[in-house]
Design an enzyme around this catalytic site. Structure first.
Site, PDB file in Angstrom:
ATOM      1  N   PHE A 253       1.008  -1.601   0.059  1.00 47.16           N
ATOM      2  CA  PHE A 253       0.270   0.234   0.396  1.00 47.16           C
ATOM      3  C   PHE A 253       0.988   1.231   0.232  1.00 47.16           C
ATOM      4  O   PHE A 253      -0.009   2.500   0.223  1.00 47.16           O
ATOM      5  CB  PHE A 253      -1.137   0.234   1.118  1.00 47.16           C
ATOM      6  CG  PHE A 253      -1.998  -0.969   1.315  1.00 47.16           C
ATOM      7  CD1 PHE A 253      -3.202  -1.341   0.370  1.00 47.16           C
ATOM      8  CD2 PHE A 253      -1.838  -2.294   1.837  1.00 47.16           C
ATOM      9  CE1 PHE A 253      -4.002  -2.142  -0.083  1.00 47.16           C
ATOM     10  CE2 PHE A 253      -3.034  -3.502   1.461  1.00 47.16           C
ATOM     11  CZ  PHE A 253      -3.877  -3.299   1.002  1.00 47.16           C
TER      12      PHE A 253
ATOM     13  N   GLU B 268       4.401   6.468  -3.668  1.00 44.35           N
ATOM     14  CA  GLU B 268       5.513   6.973  -4.071  1.00 44.35           C
ATOM     15  C   GLU B 268       5.713   8.070  -3.711  1.00 44.35           C
ATOM     16  O   GLU B 268       4.629   8.979  -3.905  1.00 44.35           O
ATOM     17  CB  GLU B 268       4.850   7.069  -5.753  1.00 44.35           C
ATOM     18  CG  GLU B 268       5.407   5.711  -6.494  1.00 44.35           C
ATOM     19  CD  GLU B 268       5.888   5.512  -7.722  1.00 44.35           C
ATOM     20  OE1 GLU B 268       6.192   6.608  -8.599  1.00 44.35           O
ATOM     21  OE2 GLU B 268       5.663   4.460  -7.820  1.00 44.35           O
TER      22      GLU B 268
ATOM     23  N   ALA C 255      -9.145   1.303  -5.973  1.00 43.74           N
ATOM     24  CA  ALA C 255     -10.654   2.704  -6.509  1.00 43.74           C
ATOM     25  C   ALA C 255     -10.968   3.372  -4.990  1.00 43.74           C
ATOM     26  O   ALA C 255     -11.669   4.522  -6.396  1.00 43.74           O
ATOM     27  CB  ALA C 255     -11.663   1.197  -6.625  1.00 43.74           C
TER      28      ALA C 255
ATOM     29  N   CYS D 163      -0.244   2.933 -10.626  1.00 45.91           N
ATOM     30  CA  CYS D 163      -1.882   1.839 -10.271  1.00 45.91           C
ATOM     31  C   CYS D 163      -2.647   2.641 -10.382  1.00 45.91           C
ATOM     32  O   CYS D 163      -3.348   1.808 -10.566  1.00 45.91           O
ATOM     33  CB  CYS D 163      -1.561   2.321  -8.532  1.00 45.91           C
ATOM     34  SG  CYS D 163       0.367   1.613  -8.276  1.00 45.91           S
TER      35      CYS D 163
ATOM     36  N   GLN E 276      -5.438   4.191 -12.587  1.00 48.31           N
ATOM     37  CA  GLN E 276      -6.189   3.130 -13.577  1.00 48.31           C
ATOM     38  C   GLN E 276      -6.080   2.039 -13.858  1.00 48.31           C
ATOM     39  O   GLN E 276      -6.860   1.403 -14.318  1.00 48.31           O
ATOM     40  CB  GLN E 276      -5.389   4.403 -14.797  1.00 48.31           C
ATOM     41  CG  GLN E 276      -5.933   4.100 -15.951  1.00 48.31           C
ATOM     42  CD  GLN E 276      -6.134   5.030 -17.284  1.00 48.31           C
ATOM     43  OE1 GLN E 276      -6.156   6.236 -17.038  1.00 48.31           O
ATOM     44  NE2 GLN E 276      -5.177   4.374 -18.348  1.00 48.31           N
TER      45      GLN E 276
ATOM     46  N   ARG F 161       4.887   7.441 -14.932  1.00 53.11           N
ATOM     47  CA  ARG F 161       4.323   6.801 -15.358  1.00 53.11           C
ATOM     48  C   ARG F 161       2.575   7.486 -15.227  1.00 53.11           C
ATOM     49  O   ARG F 161       2.108   7.591 -13.745  1.00 53.11           O
ATOM     50  CB  ARG F 161       4.228   5.635 -14.793  1.00 53.11           C
ATOM     51  CG  ARG F 161       5.552   4.798 -15.577  1.00 53.11           C
ATOM     52  CD  ARG F 161       5.209   3.336 -14.634  1.00 53.11           C
ATOM     53  NE  ARG F 161       6.196   3.506 -13.119  1.00 53.11           N
ATOM     54  CZ  ARG F 161       5.973   2.519 -12.429  1.00 53.11           C
ATOM     55  NH1 ARG F 161       5.872   0.733 -12.861  1.00 53.11           N
ATOM     56  NH2 ARG F 161       6.409   2.569 -10.601  1.00 53.11           N
TER      57      ARG F 161
ATOM     58  N   ARG G 173      -3.055  22.269 -10.198  1.00 56.10           N
ATOM     59  CA  ARG G 173      -2.280  21.940  -8.227  1.00 56.10           C
ATOM     60  C   ARG G 173      -2.904  22.375  -7.119  1.00 56.10           C
ATOM     61  O   ARG G 173      -2.629  22.477  -6.593  1.00 56.10           O
ATOM     62  CB  ARG G 173      -1.018  21.438  -7.993  1.00 56.10           C
ATOM     63  CG  ARG G 173       0.178  20.168  -9.336  1.00 56.10           C
ATOM     64  CD  ARG G 173      -0.570  19.297  -9.016  1.00 56.10           C
ATOM     65  NE  ARG G 173      -0.537  17.725  -9.612  1.00 56.10           N
ATOM     66  CZ  ARG G 173      -0.702  16.799  -9.337  1.00 56.10           C
ATOM     67  NH1 ARG G 173      -1.535  16.129  -8.610  1.00 56.10           N
ATOM     68  NH2 ARG G 173      -0.497  15.477 -10.471  1.00 56.10           N
TER      69      ARG G 173
END
Ligand code: NAD
Ligand code: UDX
Length: 480
Positions: A158, A161, A221, A272, A274, A342, A447
């Site tokens: 879990f 980053e 999700a 992660c 998507q 990514r 942001r």
């Protein structure tokens, strides 16, 4: 002495194993990877990933009880516990393309474990995988096992980053799923004993295999759902004059909702969210649950909408044309404190701007120039229409300059887009920046990091996600 081997030395395998080695001096941990480049970097002073605090942890254990190697088979054969932390990307072709998880790397790891093992092993799913993957892995291992006992555990990760070391040092919970057999329960205990060396016991949750596998997809999700919910609200805020920061503060005070993960943004990115939601959607569809699948799919639709909306806002604000205009892109990574790009929203935003003929000066404190060019030139995979990937026109890519500071990026620019919330962007000298820009000078803050009022006083036209619109922008027809 327990011997651990982890297959896959990426963003999860590397930091996770470094922390296990650091916290458990009596365990020997070896991270193996087929990428020679990655392993060489793990053994050097310049680690392959940027993660605050990681260098210190690695330096303290490397060569003592933490090793990095490309001798995959040797270390797997010697291990008591094998973690598998290989990548599980979205399938891009064949059955389930655009949604299902590609388990090629996982399956080849399982086959290799079965082939090289001569002693019993606990095999731990660290990668995020579809529910019931453990069953498939079990079949592969036991089919070839020559009578060796393999116990499969699901131990999803879990960490986020940018905060990985902190998350690993003080996890909200550690989840371990296993078979409800005596052998399965014994294996759970072995892994639990390792984590219990630094994680309070009440934070170690033990479940059956399928609950552990599904909980990982469910957690991502739910987290992504919060972001799409607040981003959907940000569009309504702009239309009504409400301020999304005030709305998230007000709703976050309700202890049932909670304050975290309610920052409106240009869209969520990362490897992660998507991928895991698409995987969840696919599993729902395979189980005939189309309404449930459509519910979760909507989270990605809103995320795509948010990125599109941001680009449209920029173009419409600048008199509906950005052709030949120079736009400074501040931040390219998918969030601060990581060099990972990514699924970063910056890719979609930059491509949208380039498609409208803008010239881009891109600055990110951690993402190398080569990576930015690679990300922008790769065909864009369309998850909704997997067979139609879209490539950038090579001439558009010539309009990209990667520069080494925010000041260099903004010099002579018509507009600034803030796409990552790096701390250094909060303390920029915006007066100096304004003086060196074309006028009218625009800031598009994806942001919500800038002080909108202060920048407007300097003279900037400011758009900040979900904030009341600048009077200048109110008159601009925006096609959302
Ligand atoms: P990654 O791409 O950074 O690392 C995966 C590594 O596995 C690569 O270095 C690759 O070379 C290696 N590999 C692939 N096949 C191999 C094989 N057969 N033998 C040896 N090495 C092999 O991926 P990651 O971000 O570390 O993610 C790994 C898994 O963890 C994924 O399932 C992901 O969904 C999950 N996860 C990621 C995060 C995150 O923040 N990145 C968080 C939680 C879970
Ligand atoms: C996520 C999960 O948080 C982590 O538990 C899981 O193991 C892996 O996936 P990660 O993708 O590394 O972690 O970062 P996270 O902090 O979740 O951010 C994901 C994206 O959402 C980023 O682009 C971030 O900027 C964005 N985000 C996050 C928002 O836009 N608003 C928020 O309030 C929080």
């Amino acid at each position: 002495m327990v011997k651990i081997c982890c297959i896959g030395g990426g963003y999860v395998g590397g930091p996770t194993m470094a922390v296990i080695a650091y916290k458990c001096p009596s365990v020997v941990v070896t991270v193996v990877d087929i990428s020679v480049q990655r392993i060489t970097a793990w053994n050097s002073d310049k680690l392959p990933i940027y993660e605050p605090g990681l260098d210190d942890v690695v330096k303290q254990c490397r060569g003592k009880n933490l090793f990095f190697s490309t001798e995959v088979e040797k270390h797997v054969a010697e291990a008591d516990i094998v973690f598998v932390s290989v990548n599980t990307p979205t399938k891009t072709q064949g059955l389930g393309a655009g949604k299902a998880a590609d388990l090629t790397y996982w399956e080849s790891s399982a086959r290799m474990i079965a082939d090289v093992s001569k002693s019993s092993k606990i095999v731990v799913e660290k990668s995020t995988v579809p529910v019931k993957t453990a069953e498939a892995i079990e079949k592969i291992l036991t089919h070839n096992s020559k009578g060796i006992d393999f116990q499969i555990l699901s131990n999803p990760e879990f960490l986020a980053e940018g905060t990985a070391i902190n998350d690993l040092f003080m996890p909200d919970r550690v989840l371990i799923g296993g078979r409800e057999t005596p052998g399965g329960q014994r294996a759970i205990k072995v892994l639990k004993d390792i984590y219990a060396q630094w994680v309070p016991e009440e934070r170690i949750i033990c479940t059956n295999l399928w609950s552990a596998e599904l909980s990982k997809l469910a957690a991502n999700a739910f987290l992504a759902q919060r972001i799409s919910s607040i981003n959907a609200m940000s569009a309504l805020c702009e239309a009504t004059g409400a301020d999304v920061s005030q709305v998230s503060h007000a709703i976050g005070k309700d202890s049932r909702i909670g304050a975290k993960f309610l920052n409106a943004s240009v869209g969520f990115g990362g490897s992660c969210f998507q991928k895991d939601i698409l995987n969840l959607v696919y599993i729902c569809e395979c189980n005939g649950l189309s309404e449930v699948a459509n519910y979760w799919k909507q989270i990605i639709e809103v995320n795509d909408y948010q990125k599109r909306r941001f680009v449209n806002r920029i173009v419409s604000s600048m008199f509906n044309t950005i052709s030949g205009k120079r736009i400074a892109i501040l931040g390219f990574s998918f969030k601060k404190d990581t060099g990972d790009t990514r699924e970063t929203p910056a890719i979609d935003v930059c491509r949208g701007l380039l498609g409208d003929q803008a010239q881009l000066n891109i600055y990110d404190p951690q993402v190398p120039e080569q990576q930015i060019h690679k990300d922008l030139s790769m065909p864009k995979y369309n998850w909704n229409y997997p067979v139609h990937s879209v490539s950038m026109c090579p001439d558009d890519l010539k309009q990209v300059r990667v520069v080494s500071s925010a000041y260099e990026a903004t010099k002579d620019a018509h507009g600034i887009c803030i796409l990552t919330e790096w701390d250094e962007f909060k303390s920029l000298n915006f007066q100096k920046i304004y003086d060196n820009m074309q006028k009218p000078a625009y800031v598009f803050d994806g942001r919500n990091v800038v002080d909108v009022e202060k920048l407007r006083r300097i003279g900037f036209v400011v758009y900040s996600i979900g904030k009341p619109l600048d009077p200048w922008l109110k008159d601009m027809p925006a096609v959302m």
